[in-house]
Design a protein around this motif. Structure first.
Motif, PDB file in Angstrom:
ATOM      1  N   VAL A   1       0.846  -1.194   0.000  1.00 52.20           N
ATOM      2  CA  VAL A   1       0.000   0.000   0.000  1.00 52.20           C
ATOM      3  C   VAL A   1       0.881   1.243   0.000  1.00 52.20           C
ATOM      4  O   VAL A   1       1.754   1.386   0.861  1.00 52.20           O
ATOM      5  CB  VAL A   1      -0.922   0.012   1.242  1.00 52.20           C
ATOM      6  N   THR A   2       0.673   2.132  -0.966  1.00 55.95           N
ATOM      7  CA  THR A   2       1.392   3.399  -0.979  1.00 55.95           C
ATOM      8  C   THR A   2       0.576   4.437  -0.215  1.00 55.95           C
ATOM      9  O   THR A   2      -0.652   4.479  -0.297  1.00 55.95           O
ATOM     10  CB  THR A   2       1.656   3.888  -2.407  1.00 55.95           C
ATOM     11  N   VAL A   3       1.290   5.295   0.532  1.00 58.06           N
ATOM     12  CA  VAL A   3       0.638   6.212   1.461  1.00 58.06           C
ATOM     13  C   VAL A   3       1.125   7.635   1.208  1.00 58.06           C
ATOM     14  O   VAL A   3       2.319   7.870   1.022  1.00 58.06           O
ATOM     15  CB  VAL A   3       0.951   5.806   2.925  1.00 58.06           C
ATOM     16  N   LEU A   4       0.193   8.571   1.216  1.00 56.21           N
ATOM     17  CA  LEU A   4       0.513   9.985   1.055  1.00 56.21           C
ATOM     18  C   LEU A   4      -0.038  10.736   2.260  1.00 56.21           C
ATOM     19  O   LEU A   4      -1.227  10.634   2.567  1.00 56.21           O
ATOM     20  CB  LEU A   4      -0.106  10.539  -0.232  1.00 56.21           C
ATOM     21  N   ALA A   5       0.817  11.481   2.952  1.00 55.21           N
ATOM     22  CA  ALA A   5       0.382  12.302   4.078  1.00 55.21           C
ATOM     23  C   ALA A   5       0.196  13.735   3.596  1.00 55.21           C
ATOM     24  O   ALA A   5       1.046  14.269   2.873  1.00 55.21           O
ATOM     25  CB  ALA A   5       1.411  12.249   5.210  1.00 55.21           C
TER      26      ALA A   5
ATOM     27  N   PRO B   1      -1.733   7.499  -4.626  1.00 57.55           N
ATOM     28  CA  PRO B   1      -1.633   6.762  -3.368  1.00 57.55           C
ATOM     29  C   PRO B   1      -2.805   5.793  -3.208  1.00 57.55           C
ATOM     30  O   PRO B   1      -3.899   6.026  -3.736  1.00 57.55           O
ATOM     31  CB  PRO B   1      -1.699   7.871  -2.315  1.00 57.55           C
ATOM     32  N   ASP B   2      -2.554   4.746  -2.459  1.00 57.83           N
ATOM     33  CA  ASP B   2      -3.641   3.843  -2.081  1.00 57.83           C
ATOM     34  C   ASP B   2      -4.336   4.322  -0.804  1.00 57.83           C
ATOM     35  O   ASP B   2      -5.515   4.034  -0.591  1.00 57.83           O
ATOM     36  CB  ASP B   2      -3.096   2.427  -1.833  1.00 57.83           C
ATOM     37  N   LEU B   3      -3.579   5.034   0.011  1.00 60.73           N
ATOM     38  CA  LEU B   3      -4.084   5.511   1.300  1.00 60.73           C
ATOM     39  C   LEU B   3      -3.599   6.937   1.521  1.00 60.73           C
ATOM     40  O   LEU B   3      -2.417   7.232   1.308  1.00 60.73           O
ATOM     41  CB  LEU B   3      -3.585   4.603   2.434  1.00 60.73           C
ATOM     42  N   VAL B   4      -4.491   7.807   1.953  1.00 63.99           N
ATOM     43  CA  VAL B   4      -4.151   9.184   2.309  1.00 63.99           C
ATOM     44  C   VAL B   4      -4.263   9.339   3.821  1.00 63.99           C
ATOM     45  O   VAL B   4      -5.305   9.013   4.414  1.00 63.99           O
ATOM     46  CB  VAL B   4      -5.089  10.190   1.609  1.00 63.99           C
ATOM     47  N   LEU B   5      -3.186   9.813   4.438  1.00 70.72           N
ATOM     48  CA  LEU B   5      -3.223  10.217   5.838  1.00 70.72           C
ATOM     49  C   LEU B   5      -3.478  11.720   5.845  1.00 70.72           C
ATOM     50  O   LEU B   5      -2.628  12.503   5.441  1.00 70.72           O
ATOM     51  CB  LEU B   5      -1.904   9.901   6.538  1.00 70.72           C
ATOM     52  N   PHE B   6      -4.671  12.127   6.276  1.00 72.05           N
ATOM     53  CA  PHE B   6      -5.040  13.540   6.210  1.00 72.05           C
ATOM     54  C   PHE B   6      -4.885  14.207   7.576  1.00 72.05           C
ATOM     55  O   PHE B   6      -5.123  13.601   8.621  1.00 72.05           O
ATOM     56  CB  PHE B   6      -6.472  13.704   5.695  1.00 72.05           C
ATOM     57  N   ASP B   7      -4.463  15.443   7.538  1.00 69.50           N
ATOM     58  CA  ASP B   7      -4.308  16.263   8.736  1.00 69.50           C
ATOM     59  C   ASP B   7      -5.682  16.445   9.375  1.00 69.50           C
ATOM     60  O   ASP B   7      -6.584  17.046   8.797  1.00 69.50           O
ATOM     61  CB  ASP B   7      -3.705  17.610   8.335  1.00 69.50           C
TER      62      ASP B   7
END
Length: 279
Positions: free
Chosen positions: A169-173, A227-233
């Motif tokens: 899983v690729t992740v973008l913050a 991304p597969d997953l976004v980590l959002f603020d």
């Protein structure tokens, strides 16, 4: 702490503060105060940053509200007489540059004759070291709080490492700035994101451009990173997924860039990321 009972601590600016006894009435920046609370030290009050409003951001509060800790509002607008009325004997802030307190001008504490310390939360220190430094301070304020508190964090890191190894899983913050603009986090600029990388999470770098911590771009740029997953603020000052456009087909999970630097807080975050990777 010396054998004579005098108290002392050297902060992450190299500033040494002393007192005739361990401080008992601590006023702290929200993030620092929430961490100290997790470590067994309850502040008498906390203050916010320039991003905060008149009400305490529940995302940043940790257990402060439940503990009944008073919120004084943003530190830069803090009324000195209100602070004086609390009779603090220590002010605890954070520092990102290793030189200056982040949320309250040091001169305020100086005018009140109150010692102040600032602990680093920037990328000059690793996340384990940042957490350890808050533990060091808490141990001087309440030695009983120095009991083993790291076991749950080590366990959570193991869970995350295993989840990251199983999931491709690729992740973008990121931090939403509006419907037309987004701040994309540079993983190595954030101690907790750098720790995610060390634990095997496939965090995406937003690419070249201005900004040491963030690349400010449009949402199309974020979507092109696929991304597969976004980590959002998830802080109150950021735009959440209910208001920003979809980032491709990515699912979303919250990330608090000002999580209390305590083992229990980061154990919870790591387990949440592990669950999001496995979803």
């Amino acid at each position: 702490m010396s054998d004579t009972g005098a108290w002392g601590f050297t902060d992450d600016r190299g500033v040494a503060v002393t007192a005739v006894r361990a401080p008992e009435r601590v006023v702290a920046y929200v993030r620092a105060g929430a961490a100290l609370l997790d470590l067994g030290v309850t502040p008498v009050a906390v203050y916010g940053s320039g991003h905060d409003g008149d009400a305490l951001d529940p995302v940043k509060a940790g257990g402060l509200e439940a503990a009944g800790v008073r919120y004084l509002g943003p530190g830069r607008g803090l009324e000195e007489e209100a602070l004086r009325g609390l009779r603090p004997d220590l002010v605890v802030d954070v520092t990102y540059d290793g030189k200056s307190p982040y949320a309250l001008e040091e001169a305020v504490a100086d005018r009140l004759g109150v010692p102040s310390v600032a602990l680093c939360v920037g990328n000059e220190l690793s996340l384990p070291r940042i957490i350890g430094r808050f533990g060091d301070l808490a141990a001087t304020l309440r030695p009983a709080s120095a009991e083993a508190v790291g076991g749950s964090l080590a366990s959570a890191e193991g869970v995350l490492r295993a989840a990251a190894g199983r999931a491709e899983v690729t992740v973008l913050a990121l931090s939403g700035a509006g419907t037309d603009q987004v701040h994309l986090a540079r993983p190595h600029a954030w101690p907790e994101l750098a720790r995610l990388l060390e634990l095997g999470v496939r965090l995406l770098d937003p690419g070249p451009g201005p900004g040491a911590n963030w690349l400010t771009a449009d949402w199309e740029h974020a979507a092109r990173l696929a991304p597969d997953l976004v980590l959002f603020d998830s802080r109150a000052n950021a735009v959440g997924p209910e208001a920003f456009p979809p980032v491709g087909h990515a699912r979303v999970a919250p990330w608090n860039p000002e999580l209390p630097p305590s083992p229990v807080a980061y154990a919870g975050f790591f387990r949440a990321v592990a669950a999001a990777l496995a979803a």
